[in-house]
Design an enzyme around this catalytic site. Structure first.
Site, short mmCIF file in Angstrom:
data_model
loop_
_atom_site.label_atom_id
_atom_site.label_comp_id
_atom_site.label_asym_id
_atom_site.label_seq_id
_atom_site.Cartn_x
_atom_site.Cartn_y
_atom_site.Cartn_z
N GLU A 1 0.85 -1.17 0.00
CA GLU A 1 0.00 0.00 0.00
C GLU A 1 0.89 1.23 0.00
OE1 GLU A 1 -3.40 -0.73 2.67
OE2 GLU A 1 -3.21 1.39 3.13
N ASP B 1 -5.97 10.37 9.75
CA ASP B 1 -4.69 9.78 10.14
C ASP B 1 -4.15 10.34 11.44
OD1 ASP B 1 -3.88 7.80 8.13
OD2 ASP B 1 -4.13 9.48 6.76
#
Lengths: 414, 277
Positions: free
Chosen positions: B49, B60
């Site tokens: 990823e 995040d």
């Protein structure tokens, strides 16, 4: 729908500009929406349902009216600014005195509505973002009133330049968390508040202070702020027996502007003017004028005009006023701009500082630096209008919090 | 069969789940992150990823935020990220590559152009954290036309109705966000996962990978054995950040440290095999 009366009513409703966003939370089929991580989607949808139920419940409206009257101190006066009018020559200038609300700005109108909703939903912990600290103070205030835990995220730069509000929030029992990411302003505080919400979904209500964010926030905050325009309409009718010709309001995220514009959207004779913070100048590269110098994109849950680079990275906004220092704007404003119903212009830091002193000296009213942007544009426009025209300027907040910033810019040591 | 489908089906035949390490493009510079990308398969990555840096990564935690900022400072652009994948594909045509990021840079690039260019560069799937199915019409048709999988996130907060709705819009695999929170913070327990994964499986036939809060070899092994794969991101980025010099530049410890950690994660995932659900 066979009844011709009903058909006519439906046609009128459809042609009205005062409407709800579509099922996807979009204004004009494009702006707004629900661009959030999957963890938040169920919460956003739950909030949407809860708000729709509250809005339809007369008991909710009665409760809100009670607090608006006896706690917020509404209605706020519409003041004929005689000396400003004389000095400028031209349009008759009225100031909508939102700075007289409890906590000193229009922010409490929305916060009062949302806190009652949060209580209905059984939430016990409130998180909020704040720029100038006006929304943070309003949120901390109602949390004190109802005994709820309150966490306010505020950019570290803003914590520094808005010390009085930081202290007020702490006195009110809120935890103020300085955010050091990015430039440490409103955008970064918004990111951090969203992260808190994602991590505390079970008990937390996110209390957004402007007409932005994922649906239903833009329309909900607009509804709660529309009390401003509704009052202006009635007050102007009483004072002058007619509608105003021009309504001017400052725009960061755009909640005070949306609140005063919305009741006038279908009165097409009324010019609606949103004044963005041009910072050092619209073309200086140091500006917060998202509509005039941005382009559509997605941030903080909605699609709207954003200050961004060619690669879609969000740029830092710049304004002397912490409350306008945001690279986006509410999606309904983006739509009103595109269809030409509202005009969007800019006022620079310097113009706002001049207007701040002008209003203070002539009317004995110290405006917030945010509101001073609206005054600055009114100062330019009023002299160009005929003397029988009526102008309303939304004085969205009081400027006590800004005296340190202003003193510094004027070279005065306090 | 797509590279993603083939990889999951091959691993299932081997009786184990996938290790999916994450790197942030251009972190701390293009050359280092490309070297890391190229070395990941040999170190034990089954899929990879790649984070597309964004200025405002609101889902995040601090570790990925910092990595994204380092990437942007090093000049990351969407075109630059695609260029990295293209360079990687010159030496590896088997390992599936998934891009993860936020919608605005993609909207700015143009959805159709992005899907076409991504597939041409060798990208297999994309995760846009802030593009729920309700808003995904802009992306779905061009992605399908180009042959790009849209990987969907589901969360502990997803209801049964929501799961089936979201997963009706998914392809490639499903990314189960194992905690209600941001990346790199809390960790779900094995018990949480054993309860949650069957709920997800009931709503899809796609493989399920677990991410958010998977840090140690033990946690990765557990997640990959209960589900079909484990994504490890913040723990690797934290290691990388720890090897940088005072100016934030890569050192000779940067690649070996991260690769060694991937090796340890891979060993644990391979040893754990699969738990039969």
């Amino acid at each position: 729908m066979a009844n011709p009366m009903e058909q006519q009513k439906a046609a009128l409703t459809n042609s009205s500009l005062r409407h709800e966003p579509d099922g996807r939370g979009h204004f004009g089929g494009r702006y707004g929406g629900r661009f959030v991580a999957e963890t938040l989607m169920p919460l956003i949808l739950e909030l949407e349902t809860a708000y729709a139920q509250a809005k339809a419940d007369p008991a909710f409206q009665r409760e809100l009216d009670y607090y608006l009257k006896d706690y917020v101190g509404r209605p706020s006066p519409l003041w004929l600014a005689r000396r400003m009018t004389e000095k400028l020559g031209g349009a008759k200038i009225y100031l909508k005195r939102e700075e007289l609300n409890h906590t000193g700005s229009h922010k409490l109108n929305n916060v009062m509505g949302q806190i009652l909703l949060a209580r209905r939903m059984g939430r016990t912990r409130i998180v909020a973002e704040t720029g100038a600290g006006q929304h943070g103070v309003a949120t901390a205030t109602v949390c004190a009133l109802f005994g709820l835990k309150c966490v306010v995220y505020m950019g570290a730069t803003d914590v520094e330049r808005q010390k009085p509000n930081v202290f007020r929030m702490r006195l009110l029992g809120a935890e103020v968390v300085p955010v050091t990411a990015g430039a440490g302003t409103l955008k970064d505080a918004m990111n951090e508040a969203m992260r808190d919400w994602v991590a505390n979904v079970a008990d937390t209500y996110m209390l957004i202070g402007t007409v932005a964010g994922p649906s239903p926030y833009p329309a909900m905050v607009r509804d709660f702020q529309s009390v401003i325009g509704t009052e202006v309409k009635a007050q102007m009718h009483e004072a002058e027996g007619r509608l105003p010709d021009v309504v001017v309001a400052a725009i960061g995220g755009g909640s005070n502007a949306m609140g005063i514009f919305h009741p006038f959207l279908d009165d097409t004779s009324v010019r609606l003017i949103g004044v963005e913070a041009a910072g050092h100048g619209l073309d200086s590269g140091k500006t917060a004028a998202s509509i005039e110098r941005g382009r559509p994109g997605v941030l903080h849950g909605n699609r709207t005009y954003l200050l961004q680079n060619a690669d879609g990275q969000i740029e830092e906004a710049h304004s002397i006023s912490a409350g306008l220092d945001y690279p986006g704007v509410g999606p309904e404003h983006a739509w009103l701009n595109d269809i030409g119903r509202a005009e969007y212009v800019g006022a620079t830091d310097t113009e706002a500082l001049e207007a701040f002193q002008f209003c203070t000296g002539l009317e004995g009213i110290i405006p917030a630096l945010e509101s001073a942007h609206a005054v600055a544009y009114a100062m330019k426009l009023a002299p160009t209008l005929p003397a029988d025209s009526l102008m309303v300027v939304n004085l969205s907040g009081r400027g006590d919090k800004d005296i340190f910033t202003v003193a510094e810019h004027l070279g005065v040591e306090l | 069969m797509s590279r993603i489908a083939k990889r999951f089906s091959d691993l299932a035949a081997q009786g184990r789940g996938a290790l999916i390490p994450y790197l942030e493009a251009y972190d701390p510079d293009r050359e280092t992150s490309l070297a890391l990308l190229r070395a990941m398969p040999a170190a034990g990555a089954d899929l990879i990823e790649i984070g597309m840096p964004f200025s405002d990564p609101s889902a995040d935690g601090p570790v990925i935020q910092a990595a994204a900022l380092r990437g942007l400072k090093a000049g990351a652009t969407l075109a630059g990220v695609l260029g990295m994948v293209q360079a990687f594909r010159e030496g590896d045509t088997q390992t599936p590559v998934i891009l993860m990021g936020y919608v605005n840079p993609v909207e700015s690039y143009g959805y159709e152009r992005f899907c076409a260019d991504a597939v041409a560069a060798g990208v297999d799937g994309v995760i846009l954290v802030d593009l729920p199915p309700e808003e995904a019409d802009v992306m779905e048709a061009p992605a399908q036309a180009a042959g790009l999988d849209i990987i969907r996130l589901v969360a502990p907060t997803s209801t049964v109705e929501r799961l089936s709705y979201v997963l009706s819009h998914a392809s490639g695999f499903v990314y189960y966000v194992s905690i209600a929170g941001i990346t790199g913070t809390r960790t779900a327990s094995a018990g949480d996962l054993r309860a949650a994964i069957p709920r997800v499986r009931a709503a899809t036939t796609l493989p399920v990978a677990v991410g958010f809060g998977v840090r140690t070899p033990e946690q990765a092994a557990q997640a990959a054995s209960i589900a079909d794969g484990a994504v490890v991101a913040s723990a690797l980025l934290q290691t990388l950040a720890g090897t940088l010099d005072e100016q934030g530049r890569a050192t000779d410890r940067t690649l070996p440290s991260v690769l060694e950690q991937i090796g340890a994660l891979a060993t644990a995932v391979r040893a754990a095999g699969r738990q039969t659900a």
